[in-house]
Motif scaffolding. Structure first.
Motif, short mmCIF file in Angstrom:
data_model
loop_
_atom_site.label_atom_id
_atom_site.label_comp_id
_atom_site.label_asym_id
_atom_site.label_seq_id
_atom_site.Cartn_x
_atom_site.Cartn_y
_atom_site.Cartn_z
N THR A 85 18.33 9.27 52.56
CA THR A 85 18.03 7.99 52.28
C THR A 85 18.21 7.02 53.72
O THR A 85 18.12 5.87 53.58
N ASN A 86 18.35 7.73 54.85
CA ASN A 86 18.60 7.14 56.30
C ASN A 86 19.78 6.30 56.40
O ASN A 86 19.81 5.23 56.73
N THR A 113 13.68 8.67 52.84
CA THR A 113 12.60 8.38 53.91
C THR A 113 11.46 9.17 53.97
O THR A 113 11.80 10.62 54.34
N SER A 114 10.15 8.84 54.15
CA SER A 114 9.19 9.64 54.33
C SER A 114 9.11 9.97 55.79
O SER A 114 9.23 8.90 56.50
N ASN A 117 13.65 11.08 60.01
CA ASN A 117 14.48 9.93 60.60
C ASN A 117 15.54 10.30 61.38
O ASN A 117 15.53 11.67 61.96
N ASP A 122 11.55 15.47 57.51
CA ASP A 122 11.66 15.37 56.01
C ASP A 122 11.52 16.45 55.45
O ASP A 122 10.85 17.44 55.70
#
Length: 135
Positions: A85-86, A113-114, A117, A122
């Motif tokens: 989720t960064n 997050t797509s 990151n 991913d």
């Protein structure tokens, strides 16, 4: 379900929601099984239920050993889920303040997050195909 156990003490990278929640399910199943098995063995050995200690000696011991054995994989998959989720793994410390667990629950339920990151690629995307040159 067993991916977190394969990455026993890996704290870098990212973990999908399914990896996190399946590990949590496995952890609950193993902890309940250890408790029940320990209680059954205690009763079979003739230990009477003490109202002050309803879990008994062996039930508590097995539960503690399983919880101790699953501590590092649980910590690792939790940190990797936050990375997805960064967020930094240090966000896990929010659990120690009132209502911080609710915030963490929301983070764990959010889609990651797509794309890549700062914590890695991913996990939903397959690795990019590399072209090979034959001489």
């Amino acid at each position: 379900m067993f991916t977190a156990l394969q990455k026993y003490a890996v704290f870098n990278g990212r973990a999908r929601r399914s990896e996190y929640w399946l590990f949590i399910l496995l952890e609950i199943i193993l902890l309940v099984a250890a408790l029940v098995i320990g209680m059954v063995i205690d009763r079979a050995a003739g230990h009477t239920a003490d109202p002050a200690h309803p879990m008994g000696g062996l039930g508590f011991l097995l539960y503690g050993l399983v919880a101790l054995g699953l501590f590092l994989p649980a910590l690792g998959v939790t940190i990797r889920r936050l990375h997805d989720t960064n967020r930094s793994g240090w966000w896990y410390l929010i659990a120690f303040i009132p209502f911080g667990g609710i915030v963490l629950l929301v983070f764990f339920c959010l889609e990651g997050t797509s794309g890549p990151n700062k914590y890695g690629a991913d996990p939903k995307m397959p690795p990019a195909a590399t072209a090979e040159t034959f001489a």
